[in-house]
Motif scaffolding. Structure first.
Motif, PDB file in Angstrom:
ATOM      1  N   ILE A  28     -63.626  11.893 -28.711  1.00 38.72           N
ATOM      2  CA  ILE A  28     -65.024  12.550 -28.084  1.00 38.72           C
ATOM      3  C   ILE A  28     -64.912  14.026 -27.886  1.00 38.72           C
ATOM      4  O   ILE A  28     -65.679  14.826 -28.154  1.00 38.72           O
ATOM      5  N   THR A  45     -62.700  16.202 -29.044  1.00 41.87           N
ATOM      6  CA  THR A  45     -62.244  16.903 -30.056  1.00 41.87           C
ATOM      7  C   THR A  45     -63.694  17.203 -30.492  1.00 41.87           C
ATOM      8  O   THR A  45     -63.976  18.186 -31.107  1.00 41.87           O
ATOM      9  N   ALA A  46     -64.539  16.211 -30.513  1.00 43.40           N
ATOM     10  CA  ALA A  46     -66.036  16.369 -31.213  1.00 43.40           C
ATOM     11  C   ALA A  46     -66.701  17.467 -30.592  1.00 43.40           C
ATOM     12  O   ALA A  46     -67.205  18.426 -31.240  1.00 43.40           O
ATOM     13  N   TYR A  47     -66.539  17.482 -29.185  1.00 45.92           N
ATOM     14  CA  TYR A  47     -67.274  18.523 -28.347  1.00 45.92           C
ATOM     15  C   TYR A  47     -66.574  19.884 -28.606  1.00 45.92           C
ATOM     16  O   TYR A  47     -67.170  20.925 -28.439  1.00 45.92           O
ATOM     17  N   LYS A  48     -65.380  19.915 -28.856  1.00 46.29           N
ATOM     18  CA  LYS A  48     -64.500  21.198 -29.076  1.00 46.29           C
ATOM     19  C   LYS A  48     -64.945  21.943 -30.357  1.00 46.29           C
ATOM     20  O   LYS A  48     -65.217  22.959 -30.489  1.00 46.29           O
ATOM     21  N   SER A  49     -65.348  20.957 -31.377  1.00 47.20           N
ATOM     22  CA  SER A  49     -65.973  21.364 -32.474  1.00 47.20           C
ATOM     23  C   SER A  49     -67.315  21.815 -32.302  1.00 47.20           C
ATOM     24  O   SER A  49     -67.749  22.925 -33.015  1.00 47.20           O
ATOM     25  N   PHE A  50     -68.223  21.206 -31.754  1.00 45.29           N
ATOM     26  CA  PHE A  50     -69.567  21.314 -31.395  1.00 45.29           C
ATOM     27  C   PHE A  50     -69.810  22.730 -30.897  1.00 45.29           C
ATOM     28  O   PHE A  50     -70.444  23.679 -31.113  1.00 45.29           O
ATOM     29  N   LYS A  81     -67.538  25.111 -30.555  1.00 41.33           N
ATOM     30  CA  LYS A  81     -66.977  26.284 -31.422  1.00 41.33           C
ATOM     31  C   LYS A  81     -67.929  26.479 -32.714  1.00 41.33           C
ATOM     32  O   LYS A  81     -68.083  27.651 -33.143  1.00 41.33           O
ATOM     33  N   ARG A  82     -68.681  25.434 -33.338  1.00 40.68           N
ATOM     34  CA  ARG A  82     -69.443  25.545 -34.244  1.00 40.68           C
ATOM     35  C   ARG A  82     -70.975  25.993 -33.838  1.00 40.68           C
ATOM     36  O   ARG A  82     -71.999  26.171 -34.788  1.00 40.68           O
ATOM     37  N   LYS A 101     -73.154  24.052 -32.372  1.00 35.42           N
ATOM     38  CA  LYS A 101     -74.134  22.852 -33.021  1.00 35.42           C
ATOM     39  C   LYS A 101     -75.052  22.483 -31.694  1.00 35.42           C
ATOM     40  O   LYS A 101     -74.901  22.539 -30.706  1.00 35.42           O
ATOM     41  N   GLY A 150     -78.119  20.586 -29.601  1.00 39.17           N
ATOM     42  CA  GLY A 150     -78.437  19.192 -29.275  1.00 39.17           C
ATOM     43  C   GLY A 150     -77.296  18.684 -28.558  1.00 39.17           C
ATOM     44  O   GLY A 150     -77.088  17.567 -27.971  1.00 39.17           O
ATOM     45  N   TYR A 151     -76.148  19.525 -28.311  1.00 40.43           N
ATOM     46  CA  TYR A 151     -75.001  19.047 -27.600  1.00 40.43           C
ATOM     47  C   TYR A 151     -74.401  20.014 -26.042  1.00 40.43           C
ATOM     48  O   TYR A 151     -74.708  20.923 -26.433  1.00 40.43           O
ATOM     49  N   THR A 152     -74.109  19.326 -25.272  1.00 40.56           N
ATOM     50  CA  THR A 152     -73.796  19.942 -23.934  1.00 40.56           C
ATOM     51  C   THR A 152     -72.664  20.646 -24.402  1.00 40.56           C
ATOM     52  O   THR A 152     -71.751  20.295 -25.060  1.00 40.56           O
ATOM     53  N   ASP A 185     -66.403  17.460 -38.664  1.00 36.93           N
ATOM     54  CA  ASP A 185     -66.048  18.253 -37.580  1.00 36.93           C
ATOM     55  C   ASP A 185     -64.528  17.922 -37.082  1.00 36.93           C
ATOM     56  O   ASP A 185     -63.906  18.719 -36.659  1.00 36.93           O
ATOM     57  N   VAL A 186     -64.220  16.715 -37.333  1.00 31.11           N
ATOM     58  CA  VAL A 186     -63.045  15.971 -36.710  1.00 31.11           C
ATOM     59  C   VAL A 186     -62.260  15.404 -37.930  1.00 31.11           C
ATOM     60  O   VAL A 186     -62.854  14.590 -38.578  1.00 31.11           O
ATOM     61  N   GLU A 194     -61.603  20.390 -36.800  1.00 27.73           N
ATOM     62  CA  GLU A 194     -60.366  20.207 -35.753  1.00 27.73           C
ATOM     63  C   GLU A 194     -59.497  19.070 -36.452  1.00 27.73           C
ATOM     64  O   GLU A 194     -60.033  17.864 -36.810  1.00 27.73           O
ATOM     65  N   GLY A 245     -64.360   7.495 -31.708  1.00 27.58           N
ATOM     66  CA  GLY A 245     -64.823   8.492 -30.606  1.00 27.58           C
ATOM     67  C   GLY A 245     -65.720   9.554 -30.873  1.00 27.58           C
ATOM     68  O   GLY A 245     -66.788   9.949 -30.575  1.00 27.58           O
ATOM     69  N   ALA A 246     -64.987  10.381 -31.953  1.00 24.91           N
ATOM     70  CA  ALA A 246     -65.681  11.551 -32.348  1.00 24.91           C
ATOM     71  C   ALA A 246     -66.952  11.093 -33.227  1.00 24.91           C
ATOM     72  O   ALA A 246     -67.968  11.726 -33.001  1.00 24.91           O
ATOM     73  N   ALA A 273     -69.631  10.341 -30.754  1.00 25.23           N
ATOM     74  CA  ALA A 273     -70.197  11.659 -30.039  1.00 25.23           C
ATOM     75  C   ALA A 273     -71.009  12.386 -30.923  1.00 25.23           C
ATOM     76  O   ALA A 273     -72.139  13.330 -30.442  1.00 25.23           O
ATOM     77  N   ALA A 287     -70.252  13.471 -34.184  1.00 24.33           N
ATOM     78  CA  ALA A 287     -69.542  14.331 -35.359  1.00 24.33           C
ATOM     79  C   ALA A 287     -69.326  13.707 -36.626  1.00 24.33           C
ATOM     80  O   ALA A 287     -69.505  12.453 -36.819  1.00 24.33           O
ATOM     81  N   ASP A 289     -74.126  12.367 -25.917  1.00 26.06           N
ATOM     82  CA  ASP A 289     -74.310  13.256 -24.917  1.00 26.06           C
ATOM     83  C   ASP A 289     -74.867  13.068 -23.381  1.00 26.06           C
ATOM     84  O   ASP A 289     -75.948  12.517 -23.504  1.00 26.06           O
ATOM     85  N   PRO A 290     -74.183  13.772 -22.688  1.00 23.87           N
ATOM     86  CA  PRO A 290     -74.606  13.354 -21.039  1.00 23.87           C
ATOM     87  C   PRO A 290     -76.004  13.564 -20.622  1.00 23.87           C
ATOM     88  O   PRO A 290     -76.621  13.200 -19.598  1.00 23.87           O
TER      89      PRO A 290
END
Lengths: 306, 407
Positions: A80, A82-87, A89-90, A92, A94-96, B21-22, B50, B66-67, B70, B72, B199-200
Motif C-alpha cells: 500500500i 509503495t502504491a502511494y509512493k507511486s501515486f 510521484k506520478r 495520480k 484521486g489519491y491523498t 505502478d508497483v 516502483e 496491498g498495492a 490501494a 495501483a 484512500d483515507p
C-alpha cells in the motif's frame, strides 16, 4: 437503517465489536486510532482483533482497514505504501498525498513473532514507511490460547498445559524488539495498555519518522490468561512494575528512554493474579520457574536500566 | 517493426508498455530473466514503476495485493514452487476481487526438484479464482500480458490473472515479434480506475470475514466474474485484433484457437508451445489426406466449455495431450474436457496423453505415435476403449521403473 448502523461519529474504533470485556487488544486498537487520526490505512492480519471487529457486513473501523491473510500484513502495508509512493510521484488523481497518510500494521504476537516474521522482516529491511504495532498477549488467543513465540516460560496454554510432567511453556519468550532493532530501525518502542498516554505519544512520535518503525504493546487477555476482566490494567501495570515487561524507547539501536520503576515488585505479585501461572505455586519445580522469571526481571532491570 | 526477442524480453517489454505502478520481484528459474530485464529498465529510467525487491514469492504476492487494494496497477512474475508459495495470498486476492497480473514461466512442481517446464504449477492453482491464459509463442505471451490487464482490471471482473508461457521453451527462445509501446497500447488498455480503494478520504473496510450466511454468495460472485470474463476476453481479443492486427481465435471468442479442426476426424487438444510441434504433424497428415486438427485452449480458467464443445462435437476421436497429471486420476485438462462434453451427450472416445513433464522433449515422433493410437479408437464408444486405457504416458521409461510390488 444501514447508514445509521455504520455511522462512526468521531470514534475511529467503535463500540459494537465482539471483543471480550477487559480485552487489552481492543483497548490498544482504540488507542491506536486516537493517536493516528483518520488519515490512516491500517493493515491487520487474521486474529482476534480482525474477527471481533469485522464480521461482515459490520465494521468497527472508521479508518481505512484491510485484512488479507494471517502472515502477510506487513507486506500488504508495504504494498500500500509503495502504491502511494507511486501515486505521489506520478501525480495520480484521486489519491491523498503519501506524506499525508499513516501506513500502520496492527497485529497480534502470533502474526508477528511467528508466522508473519518473514513478512515483517522484509518490510523492515526494505525501509517501507510503515509503523508496525504488535499487540502482545503472549499466545494465539483467536484459535483458543495456544502458545506462540511470545509465550513466557511457565505459562500454561492449551498447547503447553501444566501436567504431571509439565510446568507449562518450557521455552523462553522471543525478544522481538531486539530483532526489530537489528534491522537498523530508527525507532523501536515497547508500551503497556496500563499507560495509554505513553503509548499514544510513542505512536505519534513513530509516525513522525520516515521509514519502518516497531512498537510492541503489552495487552493482557483475560480469557487466555485466566484473570478477571477488571484486572487487565492492574496486570499490565504489574508486568512493568516487576520488570518483566520493560517499557522503553530504542532509537537507532540504543535505549534512549525507559519507564522508571521505583521499588521493583517481586514477580510473584504479577504471576499470582493470573490462572495461567497458578500451577507454579502448587507444583514441585514451580519455584524454579518463578526464580527464572525473577532473574529475567532482574536482568531486564540491569540491562535496560530502570 | 518486428524485433528478435526472447520470451522473457518480450514479456518485460509488454510490462513496460502496461506501465504498472508497483512491481514486487523475486527470482526463480526460469522466470528470473523477466524480473531481471524489468530491473534493468527501471535502473535505466526507461520504466518509472516502483520495483520492490521482496524477500519471497509469498511477499511478492502480498505486496502486489496491498498495492492493488490501494488502487495501483501491479505486476509480478513467478512459477513452480514460487507460485505455490503465492497460492494462499492469490486465493484471497480473488476473493477480495483484487486485480493482479502475473507472468508464469510454467515449470514443474517438486518433488523431485526440476527447473524444467510443464503445467503442473498453474494447474494446481485451478480452483483459486485466477484467470489463466496460455501462450503458444513469444508474440502471444507478450500480447496476453496486455489482454490480461485489460480483463483483470475491468471493474466487472477485478480478479488476478496468470499469463502463462512455457518455461525455457518460450521464456528462453528468440522469435520475431511485434512489440507495442505504452502509447500504442493506450487505446486498448485504459488507466486502472478502481471502484473502491483504501484512500483515507473515503475509509473502507476490505477483507472482512464472512459467516455462513454470506460466504457462499461472496464466492458465487467470484465465480460469476470468472464466467463473465469470457465475454470480456472476447471483447478484448477482438479489439486487440482491430488495433494490432493479430488474431487469437476470434471465431471462438479468443478463448480457444483451432488449426485445421473444422472437418477433422481426430482432434488433438493441447495447451501452449507444444502446439507448434503438433501443427507440423497435422500438416503432415493432411498432406496424406488424413483429417487431423488441433484445438488449443488459450484460456483454462474460466473454462471455455461452449467453445470447446462446438469444435469437438463432430470428431471421431480426441487426444488430450498435456503436461499435467492430477495424481490419482488423470490429466487436469482431460478431466475437464470430458466433463464439458458430458452435457452434449457425446460418446466420442477421449485419450489422455501425459507428455512433456519436467521439460522432457515431445518430438514429432512422439506426436505421431499419439495420433496413431488415437486413430485406433476412432468411432469406438468410450466403454469399448475402457477407462484404464484412456490414460497413456508418453515415452514412459518402463525400464527404470520399479516392479509393481516395489512401487
Amino acid at each position: 437503517m444501514t447508514e445509521d448502523r455504520f455511522k462512526h461519529d468521531e470514534d475511529l474504533f467503535c463500540s459494537g465489536h465482539r471483543a471480550c470485556p477487559g480485552c487489552g487488544a481492543a483497548l490498544t486498537s482504540k488507542l491506536v486510532t486516537e493517536a493516528t487520526g483518520p488519515q490512516t490505512i491500517l493493515s491487520m492480519p487474521t486474529g482476534c482483533m480482525e474477527v471481533t471487529t469485522t464480521p461482515y457486513p459490520e465494521s468497527a473501523w472508521g479508518i481505512s482497514w484491510i485484512h488479507n491473510i494471517f502472515e502477510n500484513s506487513a507486506a500488504v502495508a508495504g504494498g500500500i505504501e509503495t502504491a502511494y509512493k507511486s501515486f505521489s510521484k506520478r501525480g495520480k488523481e484521486g489519491y491523498t498525498d503519501k506524506d499525508d497518510v499513516n501506513f500502520v500494521v496492527l497485529a497480534g504476537d502470533g502474526a508477528t513473532f511467528d508466522i508473519g516474521i518473514r513478512s515483517l522482516s522484509g518490510m523492515m529491511e526494505r525501509g517501507h514507511d510503515v509503523l508496525y504495532i504488535c499487540y502482545d498477549n503472549e499466545a494465539y488467543m483467536n484459535t483458543g490460547i495456544q502458545r506462540s513465540g511470545s509465550t513466557p516460560m511457565g505459562a500454561a496454554t492449551t498447547t503447553t498445559p501444566a501436567g504431571k510432567q509439565s510446568l507449562g511453556e518450557d521455552i523462553r519468550k522471543k525478544d522481538m524488539p531486539s530483532i526489530a532493532a537489528a534491522h537498523g530501525l530508527e525507532y523501536v518502542a515497547t508500551a503497556s495498555v496500563a499507560y495509554p498516554e505513553d503509548f499514544k505519544r510513542k505512536v505519534k512520535k513513530a509516525l513522525e519518522i520516515e521509514g519502518p518503525k516497531y512498537i510492541q504493546i503489552f495487552a493482557p487477555c483475560p480469557r487466555g490468561w485466566r484473570h478477571e476482566s477488571k484486572n487487565t490494567i492492574k496486570i499490565a501495570r504489574l508486568a512493568v512494575e516487576t520488570g518483566l515487561y520493560p517499557v522503553f524507547e530504542m532509537e537507532n539501536g540504543r535505549i534512549t528512554n525507559t519507564m522508571k520503576v521505583k521499588d521493583r515488585k517481586p514477580v510473584e505479585e504479577y504471576l499470582k493474579v493470573q490462572g495461567r501461572f497458578k500451577h507454579l505455586f502448587k507444583k514441585e519445580g514451580g519455584d524454579e520457574i518463578i526464580d527464572y522469571l525473577q532473574e529475567v526481571a532482574d536482568v531486564n532491570a540491569e540491562k535496560i536500566g530502570f | 517493426m518486428a524485433k528478435m526477442l526472447t520470451g522473457y524480453n518480450a514479456v518485460a517489454e509488454a510490462v513496460k508498455a502496461c506501465n504498472p505502478d508497483v512491481i514486487p520481484a523475486y527470482p526463480i528459474t526460469p522466470q528470473t530473466d523477466i524480473v531481471e530485464r524489468i530491473s534493468e529498465m527501471v535502473a535505466d529510467g526507461e520504466l518509472t514503476s516502483e520495483y520492490v525487491k521482496v524477500d519471497s514469492e509469498f511477499n511478492a504476492a502480498s505486496t502486489a495485493i496491498g498495492a492493488s487494494a490501494a488502487g495501483a496497477r501491479v505486476f509480478t512474475a513467478t512459477c513452480s514452487q514460487g507460485l505455490k508459495l503465492m497460492s494462499e495470498p492469490l486465493f484471497s486476492a480473488s476473493g477480495m476481487r483484487l486485480p493482479l497480473v502475473l507472468a508464469v514461466a510454467n515449470r514443474s512442481l517438486s518433488a523431485p526438484l526440476s527447473i524444467w517446464g510443464d503445467h503442473t504449477d498453474t494447474f494446481a492453482e485451478r480452483d483459486g479464482g485466477m484467470i489463466q491464459f496460455y501462450a503458444e509463442d513469444v508474440q502471444e505471451a507478450m500480447d496476453n500480458i496486455a489482454i490480461a490487464y485489460r480483463v483483470a482490471e475491468d471493474n466487472e471482473i477485478s480478479l488476478p490473472a496468470l499469463s502463462c508461457l512455457d518455461g525455457f521453451i518460450l521464456t528462453h527462445v528468440q522469435e520475431g515479434v511485434e512489440p507495442f509501446s505504452e502509447e500504442e497500447l493506450s487505446g486498448f488498455l485504459p488507466q486502472r480506475d478502481p471502484i473502491y480503494t483504501l484512500d483515507p478520504s473515503n475509509p473502507k473496510t476490505m477483507g472482512a470475514y464472512a459467516r455462513p450466511e454470506h460466504w457462499t454468495e461472496t464466492r458465487y460472485t467470484v465465480h460469476k466474474a470468472q464466467l463473465k470474463a469470457k465475454d470480456k476476453i472476447a471483447d478484448a481479443v477482438e479489439e486487440f485484433a482491430d488495433i494490432f492486427g493479430r488474431e487469437y481465435g476470434l471465431e471462438h471468442r479468443g478463448l480457444i484457437e483451432t488449426y485445421r479442426a473444422e472437418d477433422a476426424d481426430v482432434i488433438l487438444v493441447a495447451l501452449g508451445s507444444i502446439c507448434g510441434t503438433i501443427r507440423y504433424i497435422v500438416d503432415e497428415y493432411r498432406k496424406k489426406g488424413e483429417k487431423i486438427g488441433i484445438v488449443r485452449p488459450r484460456v483454462y480458467r474460466p473454462f471455455p466449455v461452449e467453445e470447446l464443445n462446438k469444435v469437438l462435437e463432430d470428431a471421431e476421436a480426441i487426444a488430450v495431450i498435456e503436461k499435467d497429471i492430477s495424481l490419482g486420476y488423470q490429466g487436469g485438462l482431460a478431466i475437464d474436457i470430458k466433463s464439458a462434453m458430458y452435457s452434449t451427450g457425446s460418446r466420442i472416445p477421449i485419450l489422455n496423453f501425459i507428455a512433456g513433464l519436467a521439460g522432457r522433449d515431445v518430438r514429432k515422433d512422439n506426436i505421431r505415435k499419439m495420433v496413431e493410437q488415437t486413430k485406433e479408437v476412432r468411432g469406438k464408444n468410450p466403454e469399448d476403449v475402457g477407462f484404464e486405457n484412456e490414460e497413456r504416458w508418453d515415452s514412459l521409461r518402463t525400464e527404470i521403473l520399479p516392479g509393481d510390488d516395489e512401487l
